[in-house]
Design a protein around this motif. Structure first.
Motif, PDB file in Angstrom:
ATOM      1  N   GLU A  10      22.799 -16.768  18.827  1.00  0.00           N
ATOM      2  CA  GLU A  10      23.805 -17.797  18.580  1.00  0.00           C
ATOM      3  C   GLU A  10      23.284 -18.895  17.657  1.00  0.00           C
ATOM      4  O   GLU A  10      23.928 -19.934  17.494  1.00  0.00           O
ATOM      5  N   GLY A  11      22.135 -18.668  17.051  1.00  0.00           N
ATOM      6  CA  GLY A  11      21.608 -19.611  16.072  1.00  0.00           C
ATOM      7  C   GLY A  11      20.830 -20.769  16.644  1.00  0.00           C
ATOM      8  O   GLY A  11      20.589 -21.767  15.951  1.00  0.00           O
ATOM      9  N   LEU A  12      20.413 -20.658  17.913  1.00  0.00           N
ATOM     10  CA  LEU A  12      19.637 -21.721  18.549  1.00  0.00           C
ATOM     11  C   LEU A  12      18.148 -21.432  18.445  1.00  0.00           C
ATOM     12  O   LEU A  12      17.719 -20.283  18.562  1.00  0.00           O
ATOM     13  N   SER A  13      17.352 -22.465  18.209  1.00  0.00           N
ATOM     14  CA  SER A  13      15.910 -22.334  18.322  1.00  0.00           C
ATOM     15  C   SER A  13      15.557 -22.222  19.799  1.00  0.00           C
ATOM     16  O   SER A  13      16.294 -22.713  20.656  1.00  0.00           O
ATOM     17  N   VAL A  14      14.452 -21.569  20.096  1.00  0.00           N
ATOM     18  CA  VAL A  14      14.028 -21.430  21.493  1.00  0.00           C
ATOM     19  C   VAL A  14      12.615 -21.960  21.655  1.00  0.00           C
ATOM     20  O   VAL A  14      11.719 -21.637  20.866  1.00  0.00           O
ATOM     21  N   CYS A  15      12.444 -22.792  22.666  1.00  0.00           N
ATOM     22  CA  CYS A  15      11.130 -23.288  23.072  1.00  0.00           C
ATOM     23  C   CYS A  15      10.726 -22.473  24.297  1.00  0.00           C
ATOM     24  O   CYS A  15      11.423 -22.474  25.310  1.00  0.00           O
ATOM     25  N   SER A  16       9.613 -21.733  24.189  1.00  0.00           N
ATOM     26  CA  SER A  16       9.220 -20.854  25.293  1.00  0.00           C
ATOM     27  C   SER A  16       7.711 -20.717  25.347  1.00  0.00           C
ATOM     28  O   SER A  16       7.061 -20.479  24.329  1.00  0.00           O
ATOM     29  N   GLY A  17       7.180 -20.879  26.532  1.00  0.00           N
ATOM     30  CA  GLY A  17       5.748 -20.699  26.752  1.00  0.00           C
ATOM     31  C   GLY A  17       5.526 -20.290  28.187  1.00  0.00           C
ATOM     32  O   GLY A  17       6.215 -19.417  28.704  1.00  0.00           O
ATOM     33  N   GLY A  18       4.577 -20.938  28.839  1.00  0.00           N
ATOM     34  CA  GLY A  18       4.323 -20.570  30.210  1.00  0.00           C
ATOM     35  C   GLY A  18       3.313 -21.469  30.877  1.00  0.00           C
ATOM     36  O   GLY A  18       3.003 -22.567  30.386  1.00  0.00           O
ATOM     37  N   ILE A  19       2.798 -20.973  31.986  1.00  0.00           N
ATOM     38  CA  ILE A  19       1.856 -21.729  32.804  1.00  0.00           C
ATOM     39  C   ILE A  19       0.588 -20.910  32.941  1.00  0.00           C
ATOM     40  O   ILE A  19       0.634 -19.719  33.251  1.00  0.00           O
ATOM     41  N   ILE A  20      -0.548 -21.535  32.709  1.00  0.00           N
ATOM     42  CA  ILE A  20      -1.827 -20.869  32.932  1.00  0.00           C
ATOM     43  C   ILE A  20      -2.445 -21.408  34.228  1.00  0.00           C
ATOM     44  O   ILE A  20      -2.112 -22.496  34.685  1.00  0.00           O
ATOM     45  N   GLY A  21      -3.294 -20.582  34.834  1.00  0.00           N
ATOM     46  CA  GLY A  21      -3.915 -20.990  36.088  1.00  0.00           C
ATOM     47  C   GLY A  21      -3.198 -20.453  37.310  1.00  0.00           C
ATOM     48  O   GLY A  21      -3.438 -20.918  38.431  1.00  0.00           O
ATOM     49  N   MET A  22      -2.318 -19.444  37.107  1.00  0.00           N
ATOM     50  CA  MET A  22      -1.576 -18.876  38.236  1.00  0.00           C
ATOM     51  C   MET A  22      -2.203 -17.568  38.713  1.00  0.00           C
ATOM     52  O   MET A  22      -1.506 -16.699  39.244  1.00  0.00           O
ATOM     53  N   GLY A  23      -3.492 -17.425  38.509  1.00  0.00           N
ATOM     54  CA  GLY A  23      -4.185 -16.217  38.944  1.00  0.00           C
ATOM     55  C   GLY A  23      -4.191 -15.106  37.925  1.00  0.00           C
ATOM     56  O   GLY A  23      -4.657 -13.996  38.213  1.00  0.00           O
ATOM     57  N   GLU A  24      -3.697 -15.388  36.720  1.00  0.00           N
ATOM     58  CA  GLU A  24      -3.657 -14.373  35.668  1.00  0.00           C
ATOM     59  C   GLU A  24      -5.039 -14.161  35.054  1.00  0.00           C
ATOM     60  O   GLU A  24      -5.949 -14.973  35.246  1.00  0.00           O
ATOM     61  N   THR A  25      -5.201 -13.083  34.326  1.00  0.00           N
ATOM     62  CA  THR A  25      -6.439 -12.814  33.594  1.00  0.00           C
ATOM     63  C   THR A  25      -6.339 -13.403  32.192  1.00  0.00           C
ATOM     64  O   THR A  25      -5.257 -13.792  31.725  1.00  0.00           O
ATOM     65  N   TRP A  26      -7.485 -13.411  31.502  1.00  0.00           N
ATOM     66  CA  TRP A  26      -7.456 -13.831  30.097  1.00  0.00           C
ATOM     67  C   TRP A  26      -6.590 -12.889  29.273  1.00  0.00           C
ATOM     68  O   TRP A  26      -5.893 -13.324  28.348  1.00  0.00           O
ATOM     69  N   GLN A  27      -6.606 -11.603  29.618  1.00  0.00           N
ATOM     70  CA  GLN A  27      -5.770 -10.657  28.881  1.00  0.00           C
ATOM     71  C   GLN A  27      -4.295 -10.971  29.074  1.00  0.00           C
ATOM     72  O   GLN A  27      -3.488 -10.818  28.145  1.00  0.00           O
ATOM     73  N   ASP A  28      -3.919 -11.436  30.267  1.00  0.00           N
ATOM     74  CA  ASP A  28      -2.527 -11.844  30.485  1.00  0.00           C
ATOM     75  C   ASP A  28      -2.148 -12.985  29.544  1.00  0.00           C
ATOM     76  O   ASP A  28      -1.038 -13.005  28.994  1.00  0.00           O
ATOM     77  N   ARG A  29      -3.059 -13.932  29.364  1.00  0.00           N
ATOM     78  CA  ARG A  29      -2.763 -15.054  28.464  1.00  0.00           C
ATOM     79  C   ARG A  29      -2.608 -14.560  27.030  1.00  0.00           C
ATOM     80  O   ARG A  29      -1.706 -14.993  26.299  1.00  0.00           O
ATOM     81  N   ILE A  30      -3.483 -13.652  26.622  1.00  0.00           N
ATOM     82  CA  ILE A  30      -3.399 -13.090  25.274  1.00  0.00           C
ATOM     83  C   ILE A  30      -2.088 -12.321  25.108  1.00  0.00           C
ATOM     84  O   ILE A  30      -1.391 -12.457  24.089  1.00  0.00           O
ATOM     85  N   ASP A  31      -1.732 -11.517  26.101  1.00  0.00           N
ATOM     86  CA  ASP A  31      -0.485 -10.748  26.035  1.00  0.00           C
ATOM     87  C   ASP A  31       0.722 -11.678  25.945  1.00  0.00           C
ATOM     88  O   ASP A  31       1.687 -11.399  25.212  1.00  0.00           O
ATOM     89  N   MET A  32       0.697 -12.775  26.701  1.00  0.00           N
ATOM     90  CA  MET A  32       1.790 -13.733  26.637  1.00  0.00           C
ATOM     91  C   MET A  32       1.916 -14.311  25.235  1.00  0.00           C
ATOM     92  O   MET A  32       3.027 -14.443  24.695  1.00  0.00           O
TER      93      MET A  32
END
Length: 338
Positions: free
Chosen positions: A195-217
């Protein structure tokens, strides 16, 4: 032979892009100061000295149907968070006007819940229409899962950006939430973009994820074409399933910001929740690849005031003049909308 991350930064500036599936383990072992220097060179080349500042207001709080394990507002958790229905128009508009007067780029209403009711949505449209007509500040919102028609109506009402975090990687998402899926998030983002809108999207680190999870995100966000990526650091909240998780170190936070910059060189990497885990409330992050920030009073974690952030950034030689102010003065080109 170890990869020279400073040389890699120059290659990224010249057009190289890291690829998903590539062995990026060197980013986890590289000297942090060298990694910071490289990330900051990439930031300076692609984003310049402008820092985009955004603020949020909790338009509706508590009683959320979703079971996000980090969240104080989920009805599945027992945090004793404040609960209130949708704020009235005058309160939201007054907050937006105050933030505009303090020189913020963008203002967002953030609501708890999977999606607004029809009655709430009509009220939200009215609020944004008034802000569009009465104010200059850019408008964003975070309202959960919406239809294409609802995104279209928000754009017509003056909204230019939608916030919808993917939170973590595809692999790790079921450890964070089970009442909606990673696919639900992706489809919501794509509806907004269509619909022509910009999107702001990220996440939260420190929730038990691995470094690879952060890279994949980071790669998922690049594939989605996200140009504004908030990086939140978990502040464990009593009463949530994640309350006993260890707090992140400043080194881990800074390294994550650097990695996101190397993978998403052209995006705004936005310093968000959890800034108090770092010395000087995140000052070093702005020399480590961060190019934007959430400022003011955040939902569940304390942050600096707008004035404190602008003073700190001025000391670092950064420009916090909002884009809408430059545009109203007719000063130069407008920076790409986050």
């Amino acid at each position: 032979m170890a990869t020279d991350v400073r040389k890699l930064a120059d290659e990224i500036i010249d057009g190289r892009r890291l690829e998903e599936g590539e062995n990026l383990s060197f980013l986890l072992s590289a000297d942090l100061e060298e990694l910071r220097q490289g990330a900051d060179r990439i930031r300076k080349h692609f984003r310049g000295e402008k820092v985009d500042l955004c603020t949020i207001i909790s338009g509706k709080e508590g009683r959320c149907s979703e079971n996000c394990r980090f969240c104080a507002q989920s009805a599945h958790n027992h945090t004793g968070c404040e609960v209130h229905d949708l704020l009235d128009a005058e309160e939201v508009i007054a907050a937006a006007r105050a933030n505009q007067e303090e020189g913020v780029d963008r203002f967002a209403m953030v609501n708890s819940g999977r999606k607004p009711t029809e009655e709430e949505f009509e009220k939200i449209i009215g609020i944004y229409t008034r802000m569009r007509d009465e104010l200059k500040i850019h408008l964003c919102c975070s309202l959960g899962f919406l239809t294409s028609e609802q995104f279209r109506r928000l754009k017509e009402a003056g909204v230019t950006s939608i916030h919808c975090n993917i939170e973590t990687s595809l692999r790790n998402f079921p450890n964070v939430c089970t009442t909606h899926t990673f696919k639900d998030k992706i489809e919501n983002i794509r509806r907004a973009q269509a619909e022509g809108l910009s999107v702001c999207s990220g996440g939260i680190i420190g929730m038990g994820e691995t470094w690879q999870d952060r890279i994949d995100m980071a790669f998922t966000l690049r594939e989605l074409g996200i140009r504004s990526i908030p990086v939140n650091s978990l502040m464990p909240i009593k009463g949530t399933p994640m309350e006993l998780l260890p707090r992140l170190t400043e080194e881990d936070i800074i390294r994550t910001i650097c990695i996101f910059r190397y993978i998403n060189p052209e995006a705004d990497i936005r310093l968000a929740g959890g800034r108090s885990l770092m010395a000087d409330n995140g000052r070093s992050a702005f020399s480590s690849g961060a190019s934007s920030s959430i400022t003011g009073n955040m939902l569940t974690t304390s942050g600096s005031t707008i004035r404190q952030d602008r003073e700190m950034l001025a000391e670092l030689g950064r420009d916090t003049t909002p884009d809408w102010e430059n545009r109203s003065r007719g000063c130069g080109e407008k920076r790409p909308q986050a």
